[in-house]
Enzyme design. Structure first.
Site, PDB file in Angstrom:
ATOM      1  N   SER A 563       0.778  -1.046   0.006  1.00  0.00           N
ATOM      2  CA  SER A 563       0.009   0.162  -0.111  1.00  0.00           C
ATOM      3  C   SER A 563       1.011   1.249   0.049  1.00  0.00           C
ATOM      4  CB  SER A 563      -1.076   0.161   1.093  1.00  0.00           C
ATOM      5  OG  SER A 563      -2.042   1.030   0.984  1.00  0.00           O
ATOM      6  N   ASP A 648      -9.513  -3.539  -5.886  1.00  0.00           N
ATOM      7  CA  ASP A 648      -9.053  -2.828  -4.534  1.00  0.00           C
ATOM      8  C   ASP A 648      -9.804  -1.250  -4.876  1.00  0.00           C
ATOM      9  OD1 ASP A 648      -7.514  -1.403  -2.869  1.00  0.00           O
ATOM     10  OD2 ASP A 648      -5.696  -2.662  -3.393  1.00  0.00           O
ATOM     11  N   HIS A 683      -8.056  -4.946  -1.686  1.00  0.00           N
ATOM     12  CA  HIS A 683      -6.898  -4.064  -1.007  1.00  0.00           C
ATOM     13  C   HIS A 683      -5.933  -5.253  -0.005  1.00  0.00           C
ATOM     14  CE1 HIS A 683      -4.109  -0.954  -0.457  1.00  0.00           C
ATOM     15  NE2 HIS A 683      -4.116  -1.143   1.046  1.00  0.00           N
TER      16      HIS A 683
END
Length: 711
Positions: A563, A648, A683
């Site tokens: 991330s 995501d 995600h």
């Protein structure tokens, strides 16, 4: 971007390194997919950027899906020789897990609540027992049954009504964090017709057990911006809007105080908070503004007796302080200090009990738990004696108790849940994480905290763990991990999966870089906005230190981040590719400028306080100077594995896809570059506990293969 992936890492017998994957025949015969170039002119502040891969943003385009699938096929073929290793790693990691495990029960409103897993099953079972642990178990949810027919399943935010008869909960079957709230009758098992889509999943009961407050998301940006009130049995389209946040840099949310007396509506940006309060006994009343928002004023509120207690940075309290104010006088001018600001101690949180105030702090990077009696007869700290560890208050919903439940772990110590009697100071370890297989003994491993010197003279903490017996000869493989954004601290915690690296001769290193809050609030401030470059150079300088001190060498050094930590990976790959043999970038936030200029993308506007607003020229130019996608150049890069999820909502799949396409076009080396897209997840990756292990096994196999370790 903000959500973090928590990586567990690992290894067996040490083998010699290999700079390239062994099967060069494959590299010569299997060609990577080449993305079509369709130039898109992106102009801002008189600066023209040409994006050849902008077209990959359209997930409805069959050519986009085809490209992602061709990348997946290339990755599968090129790593086929590691399938057995992946399978062995998966079996090994799974074998350490107690499959029929359960949480330590906690008591709330007359019931003991338990989360447990059954052998061979991926998902948790939530249950409760009335008054005593010897009572008959009531199954609230069996997520294994609920997940059937779904490639992804996530149940979240269970909220039991005050009368114990109902439970509200959120479900996501896409992995886009758009939850549908449902309500279940716990007596009959009936799922009520009350159903609300596109929410955060969390909801709060008023004390009448009939009124539910919840948070809606903007369907396009996914920003949490509305708080609505639903009365059971009434059509959800008639739900009353009680608050709407119109500033698109803020997110709204709702919760209930531990005292059960107040419903709190919060609205927060990265640097600013605002709250509204309502008596939980009068759900039809009007929320009262606690204190008007003030740019840069951060605070959170808790209720106890006649006062609200406030953790805040008011009066330039950079590391935060504790204040209080009467419940009828909540304006700022009525706030008074309870615990003053301290330059060397970060105040992280508080827990309120009937007779005690528990304060969670951090000093020199280490967690501290302070216990204070309200009558001021006692004030002491819990003793912790490890060189590097993590500790913090756990689930403590019971207000009228003298038992504090906290968690403790270190890089060599499995996580434990401890009940501490704040009056007698006796403690009982309720549970220590089981590590099955019979091969783990904590005394066989060593952890240290090192201090590297950054190029500007700052000392950077590094927490490392390894199996005893290594030699500092520059030949040890190291997996170096960091995050470095949002003030989020990566604590040195134990991992069973990481043992698969340690047992194969790896050192695992967590670098506590600026951008996190490990060394206090200033450590965060020094790694954001126009200081963001410090995050990247800290990581690189820590790598140089580990190399200089003979812990490893560039041929054996690997980096991993996800991330915003994936942004870190992209930046260091551009800035110092010669220091790493391999990099794993998970769901990486790499197309910083384009994303931050597009306010239709989920989370963008709420990120301005972290990265800056590129609609302002100074921020635009600074972002562009480090944005991994914009800074890809014609040079050699390390071996790289890039992972993403098609659904995501945090970092859109096209960022890593575009990045890989551009890297393929410009890099001058023969090192491998893989893009692995989970076409059914978002995600956080796969939803099942064992499916998640398969993803870790793939990451580890990539690194181990580069190191020449095959079993």
């Amino acid at each position: 971007m903000k959500q973090i992936l928590l990586f567990s890492l690992v290894i067996f017998t040490f083998a010699s390194a290999c700079k390239q994957p062994k099967d060069n025949t494959l590299k010569n015969t299997i060609q990577p997919p080449i993305a079509q170039k369709i130039p898109e002119n992106l102009e801002k502040h008189g600066d023209l950027r040409i994006d050849n891969y902008y077209w990959l943003k359209d997930r409805e385009n069959e050519e986009v899906i085809d490209y992602l699938e061709r990348e997946n096929d290339y990755y599968e073929k090129m790593t086929a020789h590691t399938k057995e290793l992946q399978s062995n790693l998966f079996d090994e990691m799974k074998s350490r897990i107690k499959e029929d495990d359960s949480s330590v029960p906690y008591k709330y409103n007359g019931y003991w609540y338990i989360t447990r897993f059954e052998k061979g099953k991926d998902y948790p079972i939530y249950s409760r027992k009335k008054e005593t642990l010897d009572a008959q178990e009531e199954i609230i949810f069996d997520c294994n049954k609920m997940a059937k027919g779904h490639s992804y399943f996530k149940l979240t935010a269970l909220s039991v009504s005050p009368n114990n008869e109902l439970v509200s909960y959120g479900v996501d079957t896409v992995s886009r964090r758009q939850y549908t709230i449902h309500v279940k009758n716990l007596s009959t098992g009936e799922i009520l017709k009350d159903k609300v889509a596109n929410t955060t999943g969390s909801s709060v009961w008023a004390n009448d057990s009939q009124t539910l407050f919840y948070t809606k998301k903007d369907p396009e940006t996914l920003r949490s911006y509305q708080i609505l009130k639903h009365v059971l049995g009434k059509p959800t389209e008639d739900d009353n809007l009680v608050f709407q946040e119109d500033d698109d840099t803020f997110n709204a949310y709702v919760y209930k105080t531990k005292s059960k007396d107040y419903i709190i509506v919060g609205s927060s940006a990265t640097l600013t908070d605002e709250f509204r309060i309502l008596d939980a006994n009068t759900p039809d009343g009007q929320f009262k503004l606690f204190a008007p928002r003030e740019r840069g004023l951060e605070y959170s509120i808790s209720h106890f007796k006649d006062n609200f207690y406030i953790v805040t940075n008011k009066d330039k309290a950079e590391n935060f302080k504790l204040m209080k104010t009467p419940i009828g006088k909540t304006a700022q001018e009525n706030w008074v200090d309870v615990l003053p600001h301290r330059e060397d101690v970060l105040l992280e949180d508080i827990d309120i009990f009937k007779d005690y105030l528990v304060v969670s702090e951090r000093k020199l990077g280490l967690s501290q738990i302070r216990v204070m009696r309200w009558d001021e007869t006692e004030d002491y700290y819990l003793p912790f004696d490890n060189e590097t560890y993590a500790a913090g208050a756990s689930t403590n919903p019971d207000f009228d108790t003298e038992i504090l439940r906290y968690g403790y772990t270190s890089l060599t110590t499995p996580s434990s849940v401890v009940d501490f009697n704040m009056r007698t100071k006796e403690k009982e370890v309720k549970k220590e994480q089981a590590v099955l297989g019979g091969k783990f003994a904590k005394e066989n491993y060593m952890s240290e905290r090192l201090w590297a010197v950054a190029r500007d003279g700052k000392e950077i903490p590094i927490s490392i763990v390894y199996k005893k017996g290594i030699k500092r000869d520059g030949k040890n493989p190291i997996l170096q991990y960091a995050y470095g954004s949002y003030g989020y601290t990566i604590d040195p915690t134990f991992s069973t999966t990481r043992l698969s690296l340690l047992d194969r001769g790896f050192i695992f290193a967590i670098v506590h870089i600026r951008g996190g809050q490990y060394l206090g609030r200033q450590w965060y401030e020094d790694g954001k906005y126009f200081n963001k470059i410090n995050t990247f150079t800290d990581f690189i300088d820590a790598s140089s230190y580990l190399i200089d001190q003979k812990y490893t060498s560039p041929d054996h050094l690997y980096a991993m981040g996800g991330s915003a930590g994936g942004l870190l990976m992209g930046a260091v790959a551009n800035m110092a590719p010669e220091k790493y043999n391999g990099i794993v970038a998970a769901v990486p936030f790499v197309d910083v400028v384009t994303t931050m200029l597009d306010d239709s993308i989920p989370l963008t506007t709420g990120e301005y306080d972290e990265w800056g607003n590129p609609n302002e020229k100074d921020y635009y130019e600074y972002m562009k100077s480090y944005s991994p996608y914009d800074q890809v150049k014609s040079q050699e890069y390390p071996n790289m594995l890039v992972t993403t999820g098609l659904h995501d909502s945090q970092v859109q799949y096209w960022e890593p896809a575009k990045w890989v396409a551009k890297l393929r076009d410009l890099k001058t080396d023969a090192n491998v570059l893989y893009l692995d897209t989970n076409m059914e997840a978002g995600h956080g990756g796969a939803s099942g506990r064992f499916e998640a292990l398969k993803e870790i096994a793939k990451d580890y196999a990539f690194i181990l293969d580069l190191e020449g370790i095959t079993e």
